[in-house]
Every structure is written in C-alpha cells, then in structure tokens.
Design a protein around this motif. Structure first.
Motif, short mmCIF file in Angstrom:
data_model
loop_
_atom_site.label_atom_id
_atom_site.label_comp_id
_atom_site.label_asym_id
_atom_site.label_seq_id
_atom_site.Cartn_x
_atom_site.Cartn_y
_atom_site.Cartn_z
N PRO A 21 12.06 14.28 -11.69
CA PRO A 21 12.18 15.03 -10.44
C PRO A 21 12.37 14.10 -9.26
O PRO A 21 12.29 12.88 -9.38
N LYS A 22 12.60 14.68 -8.10
CA LYS A 22 12.71 13.88 -6.89
C LYS A 22 11.38 13.19 -6.60
O LYS A 22 10.33 13.59 -7.10
N LEU A 23 11.45 12.13 -5.83
CA LEU A 23 10.28 11.30 -5.60
C LEU A 23 9.83 11.34 -4.14
O LEU A 23 10.63 11.58 -3.24
N ILE A 24 8.55 11.11 -3.93
CA ILE A 24 7.96 11.00 -2.60
C ILE A 24 7.45 9.57 -2.41
O ILE A 24 6.78 9.03 -3.29
N VAL A 25 7.79 8.96 -1.30
CA VAL A 25 7.29 7.63 -0.96
C VAL A 25 6.24 7.82 0.14
O VAL A 25 6.55 8.33 1.21
N ARG A 26 5.00 7.39 -0.12
CA ARG A 26 3.92 7.66 0.82
C ARG A 26 2.84 6.57 0.75
O ARG A 26 2.74 5.83 -0.26
N PRO A 27 1.99 6.46 1.77
CA PRO A 27 0.88 5.49 1.74
C PRO A 27 -0.10 5.86 0.63
O PRO A 27 -0.36 7.03 0.36
N ARG A 28 -0.64 4.84 -0.01
CA ARG A 28 -1.64 5.07 -1.06
C ARG A 28 -2.99 5.44 -0.44
O ARG A 28 -3.41 4.84 0.56
N ALA A 29 -3.66 6.39 -1.04
CA ALA A 29 -4.98 6.78 -0.54
C ALA A 29 -5.99 5.67 -0.76
O ALA A 29 -6.98 5.57 -0.02
N ASP A 30 -5.77 4.83 -1.77
CA ASP A 30 -6.72 3.76 -2.08
C ASP A 30 -6.20 2.39 -1.63
O ASP A 30 -6.62 1.36 -2.16
N ALA A 31 -5.30 2.37 -0.65
CA ALA A 31 -4.76 1.10 -0.17
C ALA A 31 -5.87 0.20 0.37
O ALA A 31 -6.78 0.66 1.07
N THR A 32 -5.82 -1.07 0.03
CA THR A 32 -6.84 -2.02 0.47
C THR A 32 -6.54 -2.44 1.91
O THR A 32 -5.43 -2.29 2.40
N PRO A 33 -7.54 -2.99 2.60
CA PRO A 33 -7.28 -3.52 3.94
C PRO A 33 -6.15 -4.56 3.95
O PRO A 33 -5.37 -4.61 4.90
N GLU A 34 -6.06 -5.37 2.90
CA GLU A 34 -5.00 -6.37 2.83
C GLU A 34 -3.64 -5.70 2.73
O GLU A 34 -2.68 -6.12 3.39
N GLN A 35 -3.53 -4.66 1.91
CA GLN A 35 -2.27 -3.93 1.78
C GLN A 35 -1.89 -3.27 3.10
O GLN A 35 -0.71 -3.29 3.50
N LYS A 36 -2.85 -2.69 3.79
CA LYS A 36 -2.57 -2.06 5.07
C LYS A 36 -2.12 -3.08 6.10
O LYS A 36 -1.23 -2.81 6.92
N SER A 37 -2.72 -4.25 6.05
CA SER A 37 -2.32 -5.32 6.97
C SER A 37 -0.89 -5.75 6.71
O SER A 37 -0.11 -5.99 7.65
N ARG A 38 -0.51 -5.84 5.42
CA ARG A 38 0.87 -6.20 5.08
C ARG A 38 1.85 -5.13 5.56
O ARG A 38 2.93 -5.44 6.05
N GLY A 91 0.78 -1.23 0.00
CA GLY A 91 0.00 0.00 0.00
C GLY A 91 0.81 1.27 0.00
O GLY A 91 0.36 2.29 0.54
N ILE A 92 1.99 1.23 -0.61
CA ILE A 92 2.85 2.41 -0.69
C ILE A 92 3.03 2.80 -2.14
O ILE A 92 3.20 1.93 -3.01
N GLU A 93 3.00 4.09 -2.44
CA GLU A 93 3.21 4.57 -3.80
C GLU A 93 4.42 5.49 -3.86
O GLU A 93 4.81 6.10 -2.85
N VAL A 94 5.00 5.57 -5.04
CA VAL A 94 6.15 6.44 -5.30
C VAL A 94 5.72 7.42 -6.38
O VAL A 94 5.40 7.01 -7.50
N VAL A 95 5.70 8.72 -6.05
CA VAL A 95 5.19 9.73 -6.97
C VAL A 95 6.18 10.88 -7.08
O VAL A 95 6.98 11.12 -6.16
N PRO A 96 6.16 11.61 -8.19
CA PRO A 96 7.03 12.78 -8.33
C PRO A 96 6.71 13.83 -7.28
O PRO A 96 5.55 14.04 -6.91
N ASP A 97 7.74 14.49 -6.80
CA ASP A 97 7.58 15.57 -5.84
C ASP A 97 7.19 16.84 -6.60
O ASP A 97 7.99 17.35 -7.39
N PRO A 98 5.98 17.36 -6.40
CA PRO A 98 5.57 18.56 -7.15
C PRO A 98 6.41 19.78 -6.85
O PRO A 98 6.45 20.72 -7.64
N ALA A 99 7.09 19.78 -5.70
CA ALA A 99 7.93 20.92 -5.34
C ALA A 99 9.33 20.81 -5.92
O ALA A 99 10.15 21.71 -5.75
N SER A 100 9.63 19.70 -6.59
CA SER A 100 10.96 19.48 -7.13
C SER A 100 10.91 19.53 -8.65
O SER A 100 10.34 18.64 -9.28
N PRO A 101 11.48 20.55 -9.27
CA PRO A 101 11.39 20.67 -10.73
C PRO A 101 12.28 19.65 -11.44
O PRO A 101 13.32 19.25 -10.92
N ALA A 102 11.85 19.23 -12.64
CA ALA A 102 12.71 18.42 -13.48
C ALA A 102 13.82 19.33 -14.01
O ALA A 102 13.56 20.45 -14.46
#
Length: 226
Positions: free
Chosen positions: A195-212, A97-108
């Motif tokens: 750009p730099k990346l952010i590692v964060r919990p997914r907003a749509d993480a399933t109960p199974e993913q959260k349990s893991r 349940g973790i996603e890796v997304v571009p940091d909007p504050a970090s320019p390419a």
C-alpha cells in the motif's frame, strides 16, 4: 516494499539519484556526529572543480566523500550506485527519528503495472505502462482512458478501492477509450503490491535522533509524533 522507498512500478536514474543523495547525507551526518553533511562534500567539490567546463570526475567525488565527509562513504556510494538491489532509505531516515509505515487508509491492490494522471471524478487516464506488466500484456497503452472494470463504471478517485476488490490471477474486463473508440481487453491482475506509505516522526525517537532531525531540517522540524 520492505526496503525500497518509494515503491515504484517505474524507475528513473533521477529518482534513484535523489534517494542515493538522501541516504548519503543522513549517513554522513550520523557518522560525523552532525559535523558534516553532503552539503560540505559538494561545497568542497565546487571549490576545487567549479570553474572547469567539464565538472568533477567520479574519482574526485569519491575522494571528496571521504576527505570532506567520512571514511567509507566512497564504498557506500559504490554499493548504492554500481551494484543492483534495493535502496534502504527507510533505515537512513531512522537515523533522524523518522519512520516509514503503510497507510492504513490505502488498500493493497493487485498489480496492474500502470500509472494514471487523472483525479477526482474524471476517468483514469493512463500515462505510463510498465513493460512486461499485466497492463502491457493486455495491450493497454499510454493515453488510454479507462472507463470501466468489468461492468462497474470507474472514476479516478475510486480507482484503488475498485482495484482492491479484484482477485490476483482472475481475469477482468477493462473498457477504455483510445482515439475516440471504445475498446475492451481482458487483463489478469498480478500479486498485490504494498500500500501507499506514510513518512512521519517516530513516537519513540531518541533525543539524539530529534537533534539530528532539527539539524537536518531546521528548528521547526521536530513535531509531535502521532
């Protein structure tokens, strides 16, 4: 970087090895329903080979990945270690349940192929140059102190913002100190890097993913997603 975490302009076996271990651990936990992990594999190996002066062999590691882990994990190790290519750690993190997304504050920024060590209002000091990069082609070296891009004075805290103003393929003058002497070279920036990346919990993480995730990181690891 669509698939390789993190994006690196330099690479080492230590960095790759730690990411391989991460992927193996998360895939093991998923494949066994959380019953086994890479910790179990390593404990099994230690129990059988820990008293040896030479440690365990590659064959014993692969055997342990299957017998103390899950079927097919030896092939996953081979795919990540013996074959060239990127390592999709982002997909493994999705399992918990973790996603890796571009940091909007970090320019390419255009690719220069250098790594700096300074911060704040200090001048950026180069501590690594990627072979074959634009910085290497311009003749820059480790420990060069960059003081200006074109006619603009530079600070470490504004480095990415200043680089983002430059156009790939358009030469720019680099002013720097080397051994106390001010020098200038012309550098041609390469195509922009992710750009730099952010590692964060997914907003749509399933109960199974959260349990893991909780089983992986502990009961306090599951935090609200942004």
């Amino acid at each position: 970087l669509p698939t390789d975490i993190p994006y690196l302009t330099y690479r080492t076996n230590y960095t790759r090895g730690s990411l391989v271990a991460l992927v193996l651990d998360l895939e093991l936990r998923s494949a066994t329903g959380g019953k086994r992990s890479l910790d179990d594999v390593m404990r099994s190996l230690y129990g059988r080979t820990g008293k040896r002066a030479t440690g365990y062999t590659d064959a014993e590691l692969r055997e342990a990945l299957v017998t103390a882990g899950a079927p097919g994990m030896d092939a996953r190790l081979d795919a990540m270690v013996t074959q060239p290519g990127t390592l999709d750690a982002a997909a493994a993190l999705t399992l918990v349940g973790i996603e890796v997304v571009p940091d909007p504050a970090s320019p390419a920024v255009p690719f220069f192929g250098w790594r700096t060590s300074s911060s704040g209002k200090d001048f950026p000091a180069l501590d690594w140059i990627e072979p074959g990069s634009p910085a290497a082609a311009a003749g820059l070296q480790d420990r060069d102190l960059i003081v200006a891009l074109g006619d603009r004075r530079l600070t470490a805290e504004r480095l990415d913002k200043e680089l983002a103003l430059l156009a790939p393929g358009t030469p720019v003058s680099i002013s720097f100190f080397r051994d106390g002497t001010l020098r200038r070279v012309e550098l041609i920036p390469g195509a922009p890097v992710p750009p730099k990346l952010i590692v964060r919990p997914r907003a749509d993480a399933t109960p199974e993913q959260k349990s893991r995730m909780e089983a992986w990181l502990g009961p306090r690891s599951v935090v609200p997603a942004p």
